[in-house]
Write a protein that holds these residues in place. Structure first.
Motif, PDB file in Angstrom:
ATOM      1  N   VAL A 199       0.841  -1.197   0.000  1.00 17.55           N
ATOM      2  CA  VAL A 199       0.000   0.000   0.000  1.00 17.55           C
ATOM      3  C   VAL A 199       0.880   1.252   0.000  1.00 17.55           C
ATOM      4  CG1 VAL A 199      -1.820   1.250   1.210  1.00 17.55           C
ATOM      5  CG2 VAL A 199      -1.795  -1.248   1.251  1.00 17.55           C
ATOM      6  N   LYS A 200       1.997   1.201   0.748  1.00 17.65           N
ATOM      7  CA  LYS A 200       2.941   2.326   0.766  1.00 17.65           C
ATOM      8  C   LYS A 200       3.489   2.575  -0.638  1.00 17.65           C
ATOM      9  CE  LYS A 200       3.287   3.271   5.303  1.00 17.65           C
ATOM     10  NZ  LYS A 200       3.055   4.619   5.889  1.00 17.65           N
ATOM     11  N   LYS A 201       3.764   1.504  -1.367  1.00 15.66           N
ATOM     12  CA  LYS A 201       4.284   1.644  -2.725  1.00 15.66           C
ATOM     13  C   LYS A 201       3.244   2.281  -3.648  1.00 15.66           C
ATOM     14  CE  LYS A 201       7.547  -2.243  -2.526  1.00 15.66           C
ATOM     15  NZ  LYS A 201       7.863  -3.597  -3.038  1.00 15.66           N
ATOM     16  N   VAL A 202       1.980   1.894  -3.436  1.00 15.90           N
ATOM     17  CA  VAL A 202       0.905   2.499  -4.225  1.00 15.90           C
ATOM     18  C   VAL A 202       0.860   4.005  -3.978  1.00 15.90           C
ATOM     19  CG1 VAL A 202      -1.604   2.660  -4.477  1.00 15.90           C
ATOM     20  CG2 VAL A 202      -0.498   0.420  -4.371  1.00 15.90           C
ATOM     21  N   LYS A 203       0.997   4.389  -2.707  1.00 16.25           N
ATOM     22  CA  LYS A 203       0.958   5.810  -2.368  1.00 16.25           C
ATOM     23  C   LYS A 203       2.135   6.555  -2.992  1.00 16.25           C
ATOM     24  CE  LYS A 203       0.423   9.014   1.493  1.00 16.25           C
ATOM     25  NZ  LYS A 203       0.239   9.165   2.949  1.00 16.25           N
ATOM     26  N   GLU A 204       3.327   5.952  -2.976  1.00 21.09           N
ATOM     27  CA  GLU A 204       4.504   6.586  -3.570  1.00 21.09           C
ATOM     28  C   GLU A 204       4.340   6.753  -5.078  1.00 21.09           C
ATOM     29  OE1 GLU A 204       7.841   4.226  -2.514  1.00 21.09           O
ATOM     30  OE2 GLU A 204       7.742   4.684  -0.367  1.00 21.09           O
ATOM     31  N   MET A 205       3.720   5.765  -5.712  1.00 19.09           N
ATOM     32  CA  MET A 205       3.602   5.782  -7.170  1.00 19.09           C
ATOM     33  C   MET A 205       2.457   6.657  -7.659  1.00 19.09           C
ATOM     34  SD  MET A 205       3.275   2.501  -9.773  1.00 19.09           S
ATOM     35  CE  MET A 205       4.874   1.912  -9.216  1.00 19.09           C
ATOM     36  N   TYR A 206       1.306   6.601  -6.954  1.00 19.59           N
ATOM     37  CA  TYR A 206       0.113   7.285  -7.452  1.00 19.59           C
ATOM     38  C   TYR A 206      -0.323   8.474  -6.609  1.00 19.59           C
ATOM     39  CZ  TYR A 206      -0.281   3.023 -10.256  1.00 19.59           C
ATOM     40  OH  TYR A 206      -0.039   1.990 -11.118  1.00 19.59           O
ATOM     41  N   GLY A 207       0.232   8.608  -5.397  1.00 15.36           N
ATOM     42  CA  GLY A 207      -0.100   9.755  -4.574  1.00 15.36           C
ATOM     43  C   GLY A 207      -1.305   9.571  -3.670  1.00 15.36           C
ATOM     44  N   PHE A 208      -1.871   8.371  -3.597  1.00 14.12           N
ATOM     45  CA  PHE A 208      -2.995   8.108  -2.697  1.00 14.12           C
ATOM     46  C   PHE A 208      -2.849   6.701  -2.119  1.00 14.12           C
ATOM     47  CE2 PHE A 208      -4.287   6.795  -6.958  1.00 14.12           C
ATOM     48  CZ  PHE A 208      -4.732   5.495  -6.743  1.00 14.12           C
ATOM     49  N   SER A 209      -3.571   6.437  -1.037  1.00 11.91           N
ATOM     50  CA  SER A 209      -3.451   5.135  -0.382  1.00 11.91           C
ATOM     51  C   SER A 209      -4.812   4.484  -0.148  1.00 11.91           C
ATOM     52  CB  SER A 209      -2.704   5.274   0.954  1.00 11.91           C
ATOM     53  OG  SER A 209      -3.333   6.240   1.770  1.00 11.91           O
ATOM     54  N   GLY A 210      -5.842   4.966  -0.809  1.00 10.33           N
ATOM     55  CA  GLY A 210      -7.147   4.327  -0.732  1.00 10.33           C
ATOM     56  C   GLY A 210      -7.208   3.184  -1.717  1.00 10.33           C
ATOM     57  N   VAL A 211      -7.103   1.957  -1.213  1.00 10.03           N
ATOM     58  CA  VAL A 211      -6.997   0.787  -2.087  1.00 10.03           C
ATOM     59  C   VAL A 211      -8.088  -0.224  -1.740  1.00 10.03           C
ATOM     60  CG1 VAL A 211      -5.516  -1.111  -2.845  1.00 10.03           C
ATOM     61  CG2 VAL A 211      -4.507   1.103  -2.268  1.00 10.03           C
ATOM     62  N   ALA A 212      -8.807  -0.673  -2.750  1.00 10.04           N
ATOM     63  CA  ALA A 212      -9.818  -1.700  -2.551  1.00 10.04           C
ATOM     64  C   ALA A 212      -9.146  -3.080  -2.474  1.00 10.04           C
ATOM     65  CB  ALA A 212     -10.829  -1.672  -3.690  1.00 10.04           C
ATOM     66  N   ILE A 213      -9.715  -3.967  -1.662  1.00 14.16           N
ATOM     67  CA  ILE A 213      -9.173  -5.318  -1.495  1.00 14.16           C
ATOM     68  C   ILE A 213     -10.195  -6.323  -2.002  1.00 14.16           C
ATOM     69  CG2 ILE A 213      -8.126  -6.935   0.125  1.00 14.16           C
ATOM     70  CD1 ILE A 213      -6.732  -4.185  -0.069  1.00 14.16           C
ATOM     71  N   THR A 214      -9.791  -7.158  -2.953  1.00 11.11           N
ATOM     72  CA  THR A 214     -10.676  -8.213  -3.458  1.00 11.11           C
ATOM     73  C   THR A 214     -10.008  -9.563  -3.297  1.00 11.11           C
ATOM     74  OG1 THR A 214      -9.815  -8.173  -5.738  1.00 11.11           O
ATOM     75  CG2 THR A 214     -11.562  -6.603  -5.197  1.00 11.11           C
ATOM     76  N   ASP A 215     -10.795 -10.635  -3.494  1.00 11.09           N
ATOM     77  CA  ASP A 215     -10.246 -11.975  -3.315  1.00 11.09           C
ATOM     78  C   ASP A 215      -9.218 -12.330  -4.380  1.00 11.09           C
ATOM     79  OD1 ASP A 215     -12.133 -12.002  -5.332  1.00 11.09           O
ATOM     80  OD2 ASP A 215     -12.927 -13.985  -4.832  1.00 11.09           O
ATOM     81  N   THR A 216      -9.297 -11.683  -5.550  1.00  9.20           N
ATOM     82  CA  THR A 216      -8.357 -11.972  -6.634  1.00  9.20           C
ATOM     83  C   THR A 216      -7.257 -10.923  -6.752  1.00  9.20           C
ATOM     84  OG1 THR A 216      -9.699 -10.769  -8.247  1.00  9.20           O
ATOM     85  CG2 THR A 216     -10.169 -13.129  -7.955  1.00  9.20           C
ATOM     86  N   GLY A 217      -7.438  -9.774  -6.059  1.00 12.47           N
ATOM     87  CA  GLY A 217      -6.481  -8.681  -6.213  1.00 12.47           C
ATOM     88  C   GLY A 217      -6.661  -7.943  -7.516  1.00 12.47           C
ATOM     89  N   LYS A 218      -7.841  -8.153  -8.157  1.00 12.96           N
ATOM     90  CA  LYS A 218      -8.109  -7.515  -9.441  1.00 12.96           C
ATOM     91  C   LYS A 218      -9.503  -6.905  -9.443  1.00 12.96           C
ATOM     92  CE  LYS A 218      -5.189 -10.744 -12.073  1.00 12.96           C
ATOM     93  NZ  LYS A 218      -5.167 -11.754 -13.164  1.00 12.96           N
ATOM     94  N   LEU A 219      -9.711  -5.949 -10.346  1.00 17.43           N
ATOM     95  CA  LEU A 219     -11.024  -5.357 -10.531  1.00 17.43           C
ATOM     96  C   LEU A 219     -11.988  -6.431 -11.002  1.00 17.43           C
ATOM     97  CD1 LEU A 219     -12.506  -2.588 -10.507  1.00 17.43           C
ATOM     98  CD2 LEU A 219     -12.010  -2.445 -12.951  1.00 17.43           C
ATOM     99  N   GLY A 220     -13.176  -6.485 -10.421  1.00 21.01           N
ATOM    100  CA  GLY A 220     -14.141  -7.519 -10.781  1.00 21.01           C
ATOM    101  C   GLY A 220     -14.166  -8.670  -9.804  1.00 21.01           C
ATOM    102  N   GLY A 221     -13.136  -8.758  -8.919  1.00 24.36           N
ATOM    103  CA  GLY A 221     -13.116  -9.796  -7.891  1.00 24.36           C
ATOM    104  C   GLY A 221     -14.094  -9.470  -6.775  1.00 24.36           C
ATOM    105  N   ARG A 222     -14.333 -10.416  -5.901  1.00 16.98           N
ATOM    106  CA  ARG A 222     -15.266 -10.213  -4.797  1.00 16.98           C
ATOM    107  C   ARG A 222     -14.671  -9.245  -3.786  1.00 16.98           C
ATOM    108  NH1 ARG A 222     -16.253 -13.068   0.012  1.00 16.98           N
ATOM    109  NH2 ARG A 222     -14.658 -14.585  -0.578  1.00 16.98           N
ATOM    110  N   LEU A 223     -15.393  -8.184  -3.494  1.00 17.46           N
ATOM    111  CA  LEU A 223     -14.901  -7.150  -2.596  1.00 17.46           C
ATOM    112  C   LEU A 223     -14.827  -7.677  -1.162  1.00 17.46           C
ATOM    113  CD1 LEU A 223     -14.112  -4.161  -2.176  1.00 17.46           C
ATOM    114  CD2 LEU A 223     -16.543  -3.692  -1.776  1.00 17.46           C
ATOM    115  N   LEU A 224     -13.656  -7.535  -0.532  1.00 19.90           N
ATOM    116  CA  LEU A 224     -13.454  -7.997   0.834  1.00 19.90           C
ATOM    117  C   LEU A 224     -13.303  -6.853   1.828  1.00 19.90           C
ATOM    118  CD1 LEU A 224     -10.911 -10.903   0.194  1.00 19.90           C
ATOM    119  CD2 LEU A 224     -13.410 -11.052   0.417  1.00 19.90           C
ATOM    120  N   GLY A 225     -12.798  -5.728   1.355  1.00 21.82           N
ATOM    121  CA  GLY A 225     -12.582  -4.601   2.259  1.00 21.82           C
ATOM    122  C   GLY A 225     -11.848  -3.483   1.554  1.00 21.82           C
TER     123      GLY A 225
END
Length: 228
Positions: free
Chosen positions: A140-166
């Motif tokens: 998540v820290k790497k995401v923030k460094e690369m894109y400037g934000f740390s709001g990240v969705a968590i799914t069972d597959t780690g991909k868009l379209g996967g079941r949302l877990l948190g």
């Protein structure tokens, strides 16, 4: 070499009139410039100052892009693979301009990029960054460094379209010392998230968000689609 017979110092009357009537031998008018069939770029011509007989309020930048499409803000991004894909086309459209998707890719990729632009609604993040429960706080820290934000969705597959877990936000990780800790241990679980049905209108989604007093909501049934 100017072709003007004015002597120095200039005589305010006759010499200034001679300047006003002067047209350089190697110059052309704006009408002649745009009436040709050749494509021009900035390095192909110089614009010389001159006298105009109309007010600036009469000037319009409206330009026909096609026979049926006219842009009041004639800004167009180049169809180059290093310039215009869906993100640039969306940004140009939001500014009143136009982005032309490049064709240095497969037809399927081009269609996918165009589809992203057509599906875009201002306010929705149609392609959010997604991680899985097996990722760590460091990811998540790497995401923030690369894109400037740390709001990240968590799914069972780690991909868009996967079941949302948190979802993980900055408030979940800002004071964490163990960057190797799994994000499943710090994320806000789906049960505590604000979600809405797929295809909800932006106005309605904002109303739900305001009523919940949360910073983000997700547009989903069971699978993660866009993020607001």
């Amino acid at each position: 070499s100017s072709g003007i017979n004015a002597e120095w110092p200039l005589r305010p009357g006759s010499d200034m009139k001679e300047f006003a009537d002067y047209v350089p031998e190697d110059g052309i008018t704006a009408a002649e410039l745009v009436s040709g069939k050749e494509g021009l770029t900035y390095n192909d011509f110089l614009i010389l100052p001159g006298y105009i007989d109309f007010g600036s309020n009469e000037v319009t930048l409206a330009s026909p892009i096609t026979k049926k499409l006219t842009l009041n803000t004639p800004l167009v991004s180049s169809p180059m693979d290093t310039v215009t894909e869906s993100r640039m086309a969306i940004a140009m459209a939001l500014m009143g301009g136009l982005g032309i998707i490049h064709h240095n890719s497969t037809a399927e990729h081009q269609a996918d990029e165009v589809r992203k632009v057509k599906k875009f609604e201002q306010g929705f993040i149609l392609d959010p960054i997604v991680l899985s429960c097996s990722h760590t706080i460091n990811d998540v820290k790497k995401v923030k460094e690369m894109y400037g934000f740390s709001g990240v969705a968590i799914t069972d597959t780690g991909k868009l379209g996967g079941r949302l877990l948190g979802m993980v936000t900055a408030r979940d990780i800002d004071f964490m010392d163990n960057f190797g800790q799994n994000i499943s241990e710090v994320m806000t679980p789906r049960e505590k998230l604000v979600t809405a049905r797929a295809g909800i209108a932006l106005v309605e989604a904002n109303q739900i968000l305001q009523a919940s007093k949360k910073e983000k909501s997700t547009d989903c049934d069971s699978a993660l689609i866009p993020l607001l």
